[in-house]
Each structure stands twice: as C-alpha cells, then as structure tokens.
Design a protein around this motif. Sequence first.
Motif, PDB file in Angstrom:
ATOM      1  N   GLU A 117       0.830  -1.205   0.000  1.00 31.96           N
ATOM      2  CA  GLU A 117       0.000   0.000   0.000  1.00 31.96           C
ATOM      3  C   GLU A 117       0.866   1.257   0.000  1.00 31.96           C
ATOM      4  OE1 GLU A 117      -2.853   2.519  -0.406  1.00 31.96           O
ATOM      5  OE2 GLU A 117      -3.330   0.378  -0.328  1.00 31.96           O
ATOM      6  N   GLN A 148       2.453   1.657  -3.420  1.00 31.19           N
ATOM      7  CA  GLN A 148       1.457   2.084  -4.397  1.00 31.19           C
ATOM      8  C   GLN A 148       1.138   3.563  -4.234  1.00 31.19           C
ATOM      9  OE1 GLN A 148      -2.243  -0.063  -4.187  1.00 31.19           O
ATOM     10  NE2 GLN A 148      -3.024   0.797  -6.079  1.00 31.19           N
ATOM     11  N   ALA A 153       1.781   6.656  -7.021  1.00 32.20           N
ATOM     12  CA  ALA A 153       0.495   6.983  -7.646  1.00 32.20           C
ATOM     13  C   ALA A 153       0.552   8.226  -8.519  1.00 32.20           C
ATOM     14  CB  ALA A 153      -0.580   7.146  -6.572  1.00 32.20           C
TER      15      ALA A 153
END
Length: 210
Positions: free
Chosen positions: A106, A109, A113
């Motif tokens: 997470e 990511q 992003a």
Amino acid sequence: MQTSAPLLDEPLPVELMNTIWADRDGVHDALAEQDGTKAWLHAVAPRIELIAAADLDALVAAEVDLIGERLHRLRDALRRLAAEATGDPRPAAASPVSELDSAVAEVNQAAAAVPRWSVLTWTAGETPSRGTGTSGQVAAAAVSAIAEEAIRLFTHPDRQRLRACLAPGCVLYFVKDHPRREWCSAGCGNRARAARHYQRHRVPGIDAKG
C-alpha cells in the motif's frame, strides 16, 4: 477549521498515523468525515511544498472523497509498519491492515500513484528556488509525497527511534528526539506517572477514594 488530531511536530507520516487518537471517550478518527480531512490537510499544508494553504479548498473541492480514501489507506498501512518497527503491544492501536506485506504494498502504491519532480525557478536578479511539479492532481500528489517520506523514515536509522506511546489509553506514535523522552506528550507523561504512583500506593481491597 481546526483538526481534532494532535499535531506534535513529528514527521508528516507520523502525524498522519496520529489521526487515530484517543481520550476518555475512546478511540477517534480525525479523518472520519470530509471536514476532518480538509481540516487536517489545512493544518499540515505549510509542511507540504505541493500545497499552498490558501489554495487548498479549491484543490480538494472536487477530490476530497478520493483524498480521504487515499489518506485512510496510507494511514492504516503506516500504523501497521509502525507497529512492526516498535513491537507495539497496544490492542487499541492495532491497524486494520493485518499483514506486513499488504502494508508495504500500500505504501509503495501510494508513493508511485502521482509522479513528482523538482522544478527550478530563476528570475534574473533574484535567487533561484526549487519547487515541485506534478502530472496529477496536486492534493493527490501530496498524499504520494507523504508516502515517499514514510519510505525514507522506515528505511533510515531513525526508524529505531520510532516509539509507540505506552501511556495509559494512548494510541499515538512519536520519534524519540531526546534520550529521556518516554511519551508522545507532556500530558501522556503526567498520566503515566500518575498511574505508576497509584499502583505503588494502592492498598489492595480499598477503593482509591478511601
């Protein structure tokens, strides 16, 4: 507009972790509502070079739900990483992200992003300055910037100074910036000392008021 989250002048990833906080009424989420998300972003905007506080309302007006979702996911992942780094024993502070691998994924990511890059500004006769450009929405890029700072925190030796505050009822984290610091705040230190004093002087079977 004022955030309910305690701001302790910690690194931004830790400030985000601490949007989960507790008092006598229980554990609270400062990002639970849109207004709470906006208030927290307003409070930390001066520390994020991508966001000017004066422009924040316009920036998040159309994407506050998306930003709130990203902040929640990143915050929960960071709290899982902090628990791993500190050996956090506090059940009330546990992240809903149970697996370390999921938390790592997470954060990675989130960092990837929205691309960001350094921008040079130099007007003749003035001092050159460094800014940041982004190909995505600015507020969303700010979430990615916090994730990137978190990666630096957890991969730097400073990770060893990250602490879970073990004062009664606290669910916050802090970076130990002084050898004698044990708590996230003076208030937690006072509660911890009061609890210790009570335990030392408590007479078994007699109510504390007696």
